[in-house]
Design a protein around this motif. Sequence first.
Motif, PDB file in Angstrom:
ATOM      1  N   LEU A   2       5.193  -7.189  -5.586  1.00 11.64           N
ATOM      2  CA  LEU A   2       4.350  -6.783  -4.461  1.00 11.64           C
ATOM      3  C   LEU A   2       3.545  -5.547  -4.845  1.00 11.64           C
ATOM      4  CD1 LEU A   2       3.431  -7.212  -1.554  1.00 11.64           C
ATOM      5  CD2 LEU A   2       5.339  -5.754  -0.814  1.00 11.64           C
ATOM      6  N   ASP A   3       2.259  -5.723  -5.047  1.00 14.46           N
ATOM      7  CA  ASP A   3       1.387  -4.622  -5.458  1.00 14.46           C
ATOM      8  C   ASP A   3       1.336  -3.574  -4.348  1.00 14.46           C
ATOM      9  OD1 ASP A   3      -0.265  -3.364  -7.277  1.00 14.46           O
ATOM     10  OD2 ASP A   3      -2.086  -4.391  -6.617  1.00 14.46           O
ATOM     11  N   GLY A   4       1.781  -2.383  -4.664  1.00 12.77           N
ATOM     12  CA  GLY A   4       1.829  -1.315  -3.670  1.00 12.77           C
ATOM     13  C   GLY A   4       3.160  -1.167  -2.979  1.00 12.77           C
ATOM     14  N   GLY A   5       4.039  -2.163  -3.157  1.00  8.52           N
ATOM     15  CA  GLY A   5       5.378  -2.074  -2.603  1.00  8.52           C
ATOM     16  C   GLY A   5       5.409  -1.922  -1.093  1.00  8.52           C
ATOM     17  N   LEU A   6       6.541  -1.412  -0.614  1.00 11.93           N
ATOM     18  CA  LEU A   6       6.713  -1.240   0.831  1.00 11.93           C
ATOM     19  C   LEU A   6       5.721  -0.230   1.394  1.00 11.93           C
ATOM     20  CD1 LEU A   6       8.394  -1.998   3.335  1.00 11.93           C
ATOM     21  CD2 LEU A   6       9.956  -0.133   2.748  1.00 11.93           C
ATOM     22  N   ASP A   7       5.321   0.742   0.576  1.00  6.80           N
ATOM     23  CA  ASP A   7       4.379   1.755   1.065  1.00  6.80           C
ATOM     24  C   ASP A   7       3.053   1.119   1.464  1.00  6.80           C
ATOM     25  OD1 ASP A   7       6.493   3.246   0.216  1.00  6.80           O
ATOM     26  OD2 ASP A   7       5.324   4.700  -0.905  1.00  6.80           O
ATOM     27  N   ALA A   8       2.563   0.149   0.674  1.00  8.88           N
ATOM     28  CA  ALA A   8       1.331  -0.553   1.024  1.00  8.88           C
ATOM     29  C   ALA A   8       1.536  -1.393   2.285  1.00  8.88           C
ATOM     30  CB  ALA A   8       0.883  -1.443  -0.135  1.00  8.88           C
ATOM     31  N   TRP A   9       2.689  -2.029   2.388  1.00 10.81           N
ATOM     32  CA  TRP A   9       3.022  -2.839   3.569  1.00 10.81           C
ATOM     33  C   TRP A   9       2.976  -1.982   4.829  1.00 10.81           C
ATOM     34  CZ3 TRP A   9       4.102  -8.059   4.132  1.00 10.81           C
ATOM     35  CH2 TRP A   9       4.772  -8.461   5.288  1.00 10.81           C
ATOM     36  N   LEU A  46      -1.250   4.322 -15.173  1.00 10.41           N
ATOM     37  CA  LEU A  46      -1.725   2.973 -14.903  1.00 10.41           C
ATOM     38  C   LEU A  46      -1.713   2.632 -13.420  1.00 10.41           C
ATOM     39  CD1 LEU A  46       0.238   1.240 -17.790  1.00 10.41           C
ATOM     40  CD2 LEU A  46      -2.170   1.913 -17.811  1.00 10.41           C
ATOM     41  N   MET A  47      -1.119   3.508 -12.624  1.00 11.40           N
ATOM     42  CA  MET A  47      -0.974   3.267 -11.197  1.00 11.40           C
ATOM     43  C   MET A  47      -1.933   4.179 -10.421  1.00 11.40           C
ATOM     44  SD  MET A  47       1.370   1.242 -12.127  1.00 11.40           S
ATOM     45  CE  MET A  47       1.983   0.474 -10.627  1.00 11.40           C
ATOM     46  N   THR A  48      -2.237   3.817  -9.181  1.00  9.35           N
ATOM     47  CA  THR A  48      -3.143   4.640  -8.391  1.00  9.35           C
ATOM     48  C   THR A  48      -2.527   6.009  -8.130  1.00  9.35           C
ATOM     49  OG1 THR A  48      -2.281   3.874  -6.251  1.00  9.35           O
ATOM     50  CG2 THR A  48      -4.065   2.580  -7.261  1.00  9.35           C
ATOM     51  N   ASP A  49      -3.389   6.989  -7.881  1.00 12.05           N
ATOM     52  CA  ASP A  49      -2.900   8.347  -7.634  1.00 12.05           C
ATOM     53  C   ASP A  49      -2.030   8.406  -6.392  1.00 12.05           C
ATOM     54  OD1 ASP A  49      -4.326   9.223  -9.850  1.00 12.05           O
ATOM     55  OD2 ASP A  49      -6.077   9.831  -8.666  1.00 12.05           O
ATOM     56  N   GLU A  50      -2.370   7.587  -5.404  1.00  8.30           N
ATOM     57  CA  GLU A  50      -1.672   7.662  -4.121  1.00  8.30           C
ATOM     58  C   GLU A  50      -0.366   6.884  -4.106  1.00  8.30           C
ATOM     59  OE1 GLU A  50      -4.741   6.356  -4.527  1.00  8.30           O
ATOM     60  OE2 GLU A  50      -5.916   8.156  -4.063  1.00  8.30           O
ATOM     61  N   ASN A  51      -0.253   5.854  -4.932  1.00  7.79           N
ATOM     62  CA  ASN A  51       0.874   4.925  -4.811  1.00  7.79           C
ATOM     63  C   ASN A  51       1.382   4.516  -6.190  1.00  7.79           C
ATOM     64  OD1 ASN A  51       2.637   2.787  -4.305  1.00  7.79           O
ATOM     65  ND2 ASN A  51       1.403   1.963  -2.631  1.00  7.79           N
ATOM     66  N   PRO A  52       2.562   4.973  -6.591  1.00 10.01           N
ATOM     67  CA  PRO A  52       3.092   4.631  -7.915  1.00 10.01           C
ATOM     68  C   PRO A  52       3.554   3.189  -8.046  1.00 10.01           C
ATOM     69  CG  PRO A  52       4.726   5.858  -6.671  1.00 10.01           C
ATOM     70  CD  PRO A  52       3.466   5.880  -5.856  1.00 10.01           C
ATOM     71  N   MET A  53       3.438   2.407  -6.976  1.00  8.06           N
ATOM     72  CA  MET A  53       3.796   0.985  -7.023  1.00  8.06           C
ATOM     73  C   MET A  53       2.563   0.090  -7.039  1.00  8.06           C
ATOM     74  SD  MET A  53       6.731   1.722  -4.268  1.00  8.06           S
ATOM     75  CE  MET A  53       5.825   3.214  -3.878  1.00  8.06           C
ATOM     76  N   GLN A  54       1.379   0.702  -7.107  1.00  3.08           N
ATOM     77  CA  GLN A  54       0.141  -0.072  -7.041  1.00  3.08           C
ATOM     78  C   GLN A  54      -0.676   0.137  -8.312  1.00  3.08           C
ATOM     79  OE1 GLN A  54      -2.430   0.683  -3.593  1.00  3.08           O
ATOM     80  NE2 GLN A  54      -2.649  -1.533  -3.497  1.00  3.08           N
ATOM     81  N   PHE A  55      -0.945  -0.961  -9.030  1.00  2.00           N
ATOM     82  CA  PHE A  55      -1.736  -0.870 -10.243  1.00  2.00           C
ATOM     83  C   PHE A  55      -3.170  -0.469  -9.918  1.00  2.00           C
ATOM     84  CE2 PHE A  55       1.639  -3.652 -11.863  1.00  2.00           C
ATOM     85  CZ  PHE A  55       1.902  -3.038 -13.084  1.00  2.00           C
ATOM     86  N   ARG A  56      -3.772   0.286 -10.822  1.00  2.00           N
ATOM     87  CA  ARG A  56      -5.189   0.603 -10.710  1.00  2.00           C
ATOM     88  C   ARG A  56      -6.011  -0.680 -10.803  1.00  2.00           C
ATOM     89  NH1 ARG A  56      -6.400   5.973 -11.085  1.00  2.00           N
ATOM     90  NH2 ARG A  56      -4.745   7.347 -11.874  1.00  2.00           N
ATOM     91  N   SER A  57      -7.273  -0.572 -10.509  1.00  2.00           N
ATOM     92  CA  SER A  57      -8.149  -1.732 -10.598  1.00  2.00           C
ATOM     93  C   SER A  57      -8.227  -2.216 -12.040  1.00  2.00           C
ATOM     94  CB  SER A  57      -9.554  -1.368 -10.113  1.00  2.00           C
ATOM     95  OG  SER A  57     -10.181  -0.487 -11.041  1.00  2.00           O
TER      96      SER A  57
END
Length: 320
Positions: A145-152, A229-240
């Motif tokens: 899950l890109d972004g994990g629970l934080d994105a959810w 390799l991950m976004t600054d805001e979310n370590p569970m979300q890959f950069r573009s």
Amino acid sequence: MDEKMFTPGGMERMQALSDRDNVPYPRGDGMVKLVNTGWLADHLNDSNLTILDVQPDVHDYIQEHIPGAVYLTEGVLRVSNRGFPTTYSPNSCIQEAFRRAGVEADSPVVVYTSKGAFSGRGDGLAQTMMAYTLAKYGHNKVYLLDGGLDAWKSEGLELSQDYPTVEPSNFTVEVRDEYAIGYEEFVRIKDNEGVVVLDARPAKFYEGQGPWRVAGHIPGAINLPWRSLMTDENPMQFRSNAELDIILEEHGVDRNQTVICTCGTGREATNEFVLLKWLYLYPNVRIYEGSFTEWVSRPGSPVVEGPESRERRAETAPAR
């Protein structure tokens, strides 16, 4: 982007750009794919879908989780063996853990974690650690899950405090030994032409800090911190994909090479292994599970301190 920016084979990565919006991503037969929150919301009630919550503390799961998710801590994946602290658990233990979670080898499993709402802990790596382990031990449809629970949560999607009723599965471990590389083979090939060794640890550890009894890094290894390799805001979300292409290019990581992923204990390296092998479909990716912890435990293994340039990677440091 201009083609001249890329080393041979680099442009092939660009094929993934449009696929990022077509989840599961990428298309094809990779064991691990990326899904977004919209995909999971649409498939939440699929009868054959298992959702694994691998948050850092069981109290995080108790406080909040995605509806239907089963808690499975990454702590069951590794145990001490003859004193060495980071070996994978016996096959029978991993098999039983997956069975109790209701995991079936050919039914999709979504894996997610978070920065725990209760504990405040969690670096995001539990997702790739669990995804890698599932694939290594025989699972065929792992969804990250890109972004994990934080994105959810950021999208205001439903949370639960209910525990699902789970029937144990008949999951049978089938180890894919080709993913990992052992110490002896690693030593034999790491300095070969066409081989690139990545160190996924933070720069300060790579250069000479950290808890290890010997400071520094494996000679020839290139520092590519997993967090970059991950976004600054979310370590569970890959950069573009566009950002990832540039980062990989800057570090000289090309799909025509054999890429060996390392770190401190083999955990951070799962992030880069998952990205390169399954999301970017690099043909030759291995993971040195023992990583720096095993390296410095072996008498005579050389270590380098400080930032080592790409040009110096073939040089041999003095043995300890």
